[in-house]
Design a protein around this motif. Structure first.
Motif, mmCIF file in Angstrom:
data_model
loop_
_atom_site.group_PDB
_atom_site.id
_atom_site.type_symbol
_atom_site.label_atom_id
_atom_site.label_comp_id
_atom_site.label_asym_id
_atom_site.label_seq_id
_atom_site.Cartn_x
_atom_site.Cartn_y
_atom_site.Cartn_z
ATOM 1 N N TYR A 113 0.849 -1.194 0.000
ATOM 2 C CA TYR A 113 0.000 0.000 0.000
ATOM 3 C C TYR A 113 0.883 1.241 0.000
ATOM 4 O O TYR A 113 2.015 1.230 0.501
ATOM 5 C CB TYR A 113 -0.882 0.040 1.250
ATOM 6 N N TYR A 121 -9.674 3.990 -1.372
ATOM 7 C CA TYR A 121 -8.512 3.232 -1.833
ATOM 8 C C TYR A 121 -8.585 3.089 -3.348
ATOM 9 O O TYR A 121 -9.647 2.923 -3.932
ATOM 10 C CB TYR A 121 -8.396 1.865 -1.147
ATOM 11 N N GLY A 142 -4.828 0.981 7.072
ATOM 12 C CA GLY A 142 -3.715 0.316 6.408
ATOM 13 C C GLY A 142 -3.226 -0.905 7.151
ATOM 14 O O GLY A 142 -2.997 -1.973 6.551
#
Length: 391
Positions: free
Chosen positions: A158, A170, A375
Motif C-alpha cells: 500500500y 482506496y 492500512g
C-alpha cells in the motif's frame, strides 16, 4: 481476530511509530536509525528480524504458500515546512511521500499477525525496504534474496496518498498499467575545449547537447505510438564554468517514462542511438549511463480483485474503492511485480480542508493519521484471508 478493531486499539502505537520515523527521517539505501527501530520493534513483538541487503525482513506463520507484505521506509533529501510538531529538524531530509506511514502500518500489521499466528494457514514474509525514491531498494533486496528462502508466491503493498480527498478511499488498477516505467539516463558529451574567440579550434559539447536535446523530443513527437503514454524529460544540462571558454564536456540527465513495455524498449534504445549519432555528426562523442531501470507497474488482475474482495468484506466504515487509477509517476515495487503476482494500492491519507492543499513531495505536505488503522488492518486481513484461500 477482527483486525480493524485491534488496529484501532493499537492506533496510538502506530502513530508513535510513524512520528518516530518522521522525526528521524533518513534518505537513500543506508537508513541506520530507521532500520534499527524497525528491528527493535519486531523483536518486541516476538518476531526475529533479519538483514536483507540494506533492508529488513522477517517471517511469520508456518509452511504453505508465502505472501510478501512490503513497506518502503526511506525519506527524501529535502527540507520540511509542514509545521508539524514532530517534523524532521535537520532541514535535509523529510518524509514528504508518506513512507513513514508504510513502515508504521506494516509494524502494527506484523504485531497483529504475530498475535494471531496460530490461525495463519501459510507464511507471511515482511519486507521493510530502503531507497524506493532512488529506485534502488527493491533491486537491492531482491539481489539479497527477499523473494527466496522461502520462495514468495504473491506480494501486496500500500501507498498513502495526500491531497483533498477523504480517508477511506482506496485506489487500484486490475486491468491496465497502474504506474509508468522510469529509466533515468545521464549523457556525457565530450568535445574539445578551446578559447571562445577560436571556436573552430574546438568541438563545442554545448552545441552538441542542444541538438541532442531537440532530437530527443522528436522521439515522442514522431516515433512513439500516439495511443501509448510516453514522457521524456531532460531536467539537467550542465557545461562549462566561464563564459569565454568552450568546455571539454557537457552533461544531460533525464528520464523516460511510459505505460507500455514495448514503448519503453523503443525509447531507451533510440535515446542511446540519438545521443551517440548526433554527437558524432558534430565531431564529438557520447557516453550514456543508465541511472535507474524500473518497468511499468502492472498489477496481477486476479490477485488484485481478490484483495479488493477481502477489503470490501472487512466492514470498515467509509472504505470505498476507486478502480482504474493510473499515474505517470513511478514506483520500484514494479520490479517485484514483474517477477511475481503482485498488487499495489493507494490509501487516501488526505484532508478536505486547507491541510490537503499540498501534494506529496512538497515541503508543506500533511498526511492524515486516521489512515493508520485502515492500512494496518487491511495488510493483516488480506494476508490471513489470502493464505486461507490459497493453500
Amino acid at each position: 481476530m477482527n483486525y480493524y478493531d485491534r488496529a484501532k486499539e493499537l492506533a496510538e502505537q502506530t502513530v508513535a511509530h510513524r512520528r518516530y520515523m518522521h522525526t528521524n527521517a533518513e534518505a537513500g539505501l543506508d537508513l541506520p536509525k530507521t532500520k534499527a527501530y524497525v528491528m527493535e520493534q519486531l523483536r518486541s513483538f516476538g518476531i526475529e528480524p533479519k538483514d536483507c541487503g540494506y533492508g529488513v525482513t522477517a517471517t511469520l506463520g508456518k509452511g504453505g504458500k508465502v505472501l510478501l507484505l512490503r513497506a518502503d521506509m526511506d525519506a527524501l533529501p529535502m527540507g520540511e515546512e509542514s509545521g508539524e510538531e514532530f517534523a524532521c529538524p535537520t532541514g535535509k531530509t523529510a518524509h514528504t511521500c508518506g513512507h513513514d506511514f508504510h513502515a508504521a502500518m506494516l509494524l502494527t500489521a506484523a504485531r497483529m499477525l504475530k498475535e494471531n499466528e496460530d490461525e495463519l494457514e501459510g507464511t507471511v514474509k515482511l519486507m521493510f525496504q530502503p531507497a524506493e525514491e532512488t529506485f534502488e531498494g527493491s533491486k537491492n533486496m531482491i539481489e539479497n534474496g527477499i523473494l527466496q528462502n522461502p520462495p514468495v508466491d504473491a506480494a501486496l503493498a500500500y501507498h498513502v496518498s495526500a491531497g483533498k480527498m477523504p480517508v477511506g478511499l482506496y485506489m487500484y488498477n486490475s486491468k491496465d498499467t497502474m504506474m509508468f516505467s522510469v529509466d533515468g539516463f545521464k549523457i556525457t558529451l565530450t568535445g574539445k575545449g578551446s578559447h571562445g574567440a577560436y571556436p573552430h579550434a574546438g568541438v563545442d559539447p554545448i552545441n552538441i547537447g542542444a541538438h541532442v536535446h531537440l532530437a530527443l523530443q522528436e522521439l515522442i513527437a514522431r516515433e512513439s505510438d500516439p495511443t501509448h503514454s510516453c514522457v521524456l524529460t531532460v531536467g539537467k544540462f550542465q557545461a562549462g564554468t566561464v563564459g569565454n571558454i568552450i568546455p571539454e564536456t557537457a552533461v544531460l540527465e533525464g528520464t523516460i517514462r511510459t505505460n507500455k513495455p514495448e514503448s519503453r524498449e523503443l525509447l531507451v534504445r533510440r535515446m542511446k542511438e540519438v545521443a551517440e549519432r548526433v554527437a558524432a555528426v558534430y565531431g564529438g562523442s557520447a557516453e550514456v549511463e543508465m541511472l535507474s531501470e524500473v518497468p511499468p507497474l502492472i498489477c496481477n488482475p486476479e490477485l488484485t480483485e481478490e484483495f479488493v474482495g477481502y477489503m470490501e468484506g472487512m466492514g470498515i466504515p467509509g472504505l470505498t474503492g476507486y478502480p482504474g487509477i493510473s499515474a505517470s509517476a513511478s514506483e520500484d515495487f514494479a520490479v517485484i511485480a514483474e517477477q511475481i503476482p503482485s498488487t499495489f494500492m493507494y490509501l487516501s491519507a488526505g484532508y478536505l480542508d486547507e491541510r490537503g492543499e499540498a501534494p506529496a513531495h512538497n515541503p508543506k505536505v500533511k498526511f492524515n493519521e486516521d489512515v493508520c488503522p485502515i492500512g494496518s488492518s487491511c495488510l493483516a486481513h488480506c494476508a490471513t484471508e489470502w493464505l486461507k484461500n490459497n493453500k
